[in-house]
Design an enzyme around this catalytic site. Structure first.
Site, PDB file in Angstrom:
ATOM      1  N   GLU A 131       0.822  -1.214   0.000  1.00  0.00           N
ATOM      2  CA  GLU A 131       0.000   0.000   0.000  1.00  0.00           C
ATOM      3  C   GLU A 131       0.855   1.263   0.000  1.00  0.00           C
ATOM      4  O   GLU A 131       0.361   2.348   0.297  1.00  0.00           O
ATOM      5  CB  GLU A 131      -0.948  -0.010   1.203  1.00  0.00           C
ATOM      6  CG  GLU A 131      -1.927  -1.161   1.145  1.00  0.00           C
ATOM      7  CD  GLU A 131      -3.025  -1.075   2.191  1.00  0.00           C
ATOM      8  OE1 GLU A 131      -3.104  -0.071   2.909  1.00  0.00           O
ATOM      9  OE2 GLU A 131      -3.797  -2.036   2.279  1.00  0.00           O
TER      10      GLU A 131
ATOM     11  N   LYS B 195     -15.537  -2.866   3.241  1.00  0.00           N
ATOM     12  CA  LYS B 195     -14.829  -3.163   1.987  1.00  0.00           C
ATOM     13  C   LYS B 195     -15.858  -3.756   1.037  1.00  0.00           C
ATOM     14  O   LYS B 195     -16.394  -4.838   1.294  1.00  0.00           O
ATOM     15  CB  LYS B 195     -13.722  -4.181   2.236  1.00  0.00           C
ATOM     16  CG  LYS B 195     -12.519  -3.660   3.030  1.00  0.00           C
ATOM     17  CD  LYS B 195     -11.645  -4.819   3.440  1.00  0.00           C
ATOM     18  CE  LYS B 195     -10.258  -4.391   3.879  1.00  0.00           C
ATOM     19  NZ  LYS B 195      -9.527  -5.530   4.493  1.00  0.00           N
TER      20      LYS B 195
HETATM   21  C1  LIG Z   1      -6.724  -3.358   3.458  1.00  0.00           C
HETATM   22  C2  LIG Z   1      -6.428  -4.466   4.139  1.00  0.00           C
HETATM   23  O1  LIG Z   1      -5.762  -5.479   3.581  1.00  0.00           O
HETATM   24  P1  LIG Z   1      -6.275  -6.504   2.467  1.00  0.00           P
HETATM   25  O2  LIG Z   1      -6.908  -5.736   1.382  1.00  0.00           O
HETATM   26  O3  LIG Z   1      -5.014  -7.207   2.048  1.00  0.00           O
HETATM   27  O4  LIG Z   1      -7.249  -7.411   3.176  1.00  0.00           O
HETATM   28  C3  LIG Z   1      -6.794  -4.614   5.561  1.00  0.00           C
HETATM   29  O5  LIG Z   1      -6.501  -5.634   6.162  1.00  0.00           O
HETATM   30  O6  LIG Z   1      -7.424  -3.728   6.138  1.00  0.00           O
HETATM   31 MG   LIG Z   2      -7.595  -4.855   8.048  1.00  0.00          MG
END
Ligand SMILES: C=C(OP(=O)(O)O)C(=O)O
Ligand SMILES: [Mg+2]
Length: 439
Positions: A211, A345
């Protein structure tokens, strides 16, 4: 009414050089919308299914041609001719056609791509930016929109940085910024001071993780906290007052599910749930930590109850792997008092409609929401519009030095102009101990 004329899926590459799904939706009015689907690495076990080909002759098995095929055939077969303005109907039809609990037949990556590309197309037909279209669909009329407070990855560990240290994200919160552009200026200052410090401390190379955060092999997890505090002060910013700290422990990824213990490999320490909470509690006292994500593992509900009882009045406790943006898991957390915030997400759940349901449920229970990118991203900036359009309050995008991240930070700059500078700012966290102490 604006019917779907065509849907085209294709395979593109993401910020890790892995394939991901892109979808274009065209309406009978001629307007089009596009969505590029993100992809996680430290994924939760309860996420919707990301369909990959598994044929190792292409992209180490990570191709998404099967998902693209589903977009171009089965899914477009049932959606062409449907009214794109009825988002709930589109999403419902895709879920029905898939027929599984976790979208594993057609792939959450295929379904998500269509779901958001359709929303983009409808926004374009209405002559509105996406955030406005989302707000009109999902918020009450008088709700004032604002740019969310960013939590920004500066030092990375765990699965995003080759397991240099165990803890995944050491982030900063520009809580003292009055405007979003001012927040970005603070973040940039701390980012560059951190790089300077890493080199001064004698680490060979500062290394960038998935990231864009720095990923050196530090001597301990706590060293990252000390580094961050020094960098904030060296940048001339008041620790805790102007810039605070957030952590994503991502502890599911070092939890030993058989023995119910947490294995901090980089420090050769093994901790029980209660000992993990003890460690986090000590850190809260030593450092201006305002938020802790996945402090305990996705299966450790009992531990989460203890964590919330002990620390929930002092800091934000965010469930990522714990909740996986899934309304059923969020409801369970609300019922048993596990956590007080939800990481949102979109590809963990797989449609716009269900993402909105997750956000609404969290808010109705007084939980905070943090609208989040994945570690695998593209130049797509839908995330920024989603965070503003649902009034998410907080956003987690990653670090500054990656164009897959900057596309979103820069989109927020454009929206900031349109909103006349309305910024959620640090007040969103005023319930946490460190900020309320300030008076
Ligand atoms: C953004 C993250 O990682 P990933 O997209 O690899 O789950 C997270 O764990 O918050
Ligand atoms: Mg996380």
């Amino acid at each position: 009414m604006n019917r779907i004329k065509s849907i085209t899926g294709r395979e593109i590459l993401d910020s890790r050089g892995n394939p991901t799904v892109e979808v274009d939706v065209t309406l009978e009015s001629g307007h089009t919308g596009r969505m590029m689907v993100p992809s996680g690495a430290s994924t939760g076990r309860f996420e919707a299914w990301e369909l990959r080909d598994g044929d190792s002759s292409r992209f180490r098995g990570k191709g998404v041609q099967k998902a693209v095929h589903h977009v171009n055939h089965e899914l477009s077969g049932i959606l062409i001719g449907q009214d794109a303005e009825d988002q709930a109907n589109l999403d419902h039809r895709m879920l029905e056609l898939d027929g599984t609990d976790n979208k594993s037949r057609l792939g959450a990556n295929a379904i998500l791509g269509i779901s958001f590309a359709a929303a983009h197309a409808v926004a374009s037909a209405a002559g509105k930016p996406l955030y406005r279209h989302l707000a009109d669909m999902y918020l009450s009329e008088n709700e004032r929109l604002s740019i969310p407070l960013p939590m920004v990855n500066i030092i990375s560990g765990g699965l995003h940085a080759g397991k240099n240290i165990d803890i995944q994200d050491f982030l900063i919160y520009p809580v003292g910024a009055e405007t979003y552009p001012q927040a970005l200026e603070m973040i940039s200052a701390v980012y560059w001071k951190t790089q300077e410090l890493i080199l001064k401390k004698g680490y060979v190379g500062y290394l960038l993780a998935d990231e864009g955060g720095f990923g050196p092999a530090l001597s301990s997890n706590e060293e990252a906290l000390e580094l961050l505090c020094s960098a904030i002060e060296l940048a001339g910013l008041k620790l805790g007052e102007e810039v605070g700290i957030a952590l994503d422990i991502a502890s599911s990824h070092f939890y030993n599910i058989n023995n119910h213990v947490y294995e901090l490999h980089s420090e050769q320490r093994i901790l029980s749930s209660s000992q993990m909470i003890d460690m986090l509690e000590q850190w809260i006292h030593r450092y201006p930590i305002l938020s802790i994500e996945d402090g305990l593992a996705e299966d450790d509900w009992e531990g989460w109850q203890e964590l919330t009882a002990r620390l929930g009045g002092k800091v934000q406790l965010v469930g990522d792997d714990l909740f996986t943006t899934n309304p059923n898991r969020i409801q369970h957390g609300i019922d048993i008092k596990a956590g007080n915030a939800v990481l949102v997400k979109m590809n963990q759940i797989g449609t716009l409609t269900e993402t909105v349901a997750a956000v609404r449920l969290a808010k109705s229970a007084g939980f905070q929401t943090v609208i989040s990118a994945r570690s695998g991203e593209t130049e797509d900036a839908t995330l920024s519009d989603l965070a503003v359009g649902l009034n998410g309050g907080q956003i987690k995008i990653g670090s500054l030095a990656r164009s897959s991240r900057l596309s979103k930070y820069n989109q927020l700059l454009r929206i900031n102009e349109q909103l006349g500078g309305a910024f959620a700012g640090g007040s969103i966290l005023s319930h946490t101990n460190h900020l309320s102490k300030k008076g």
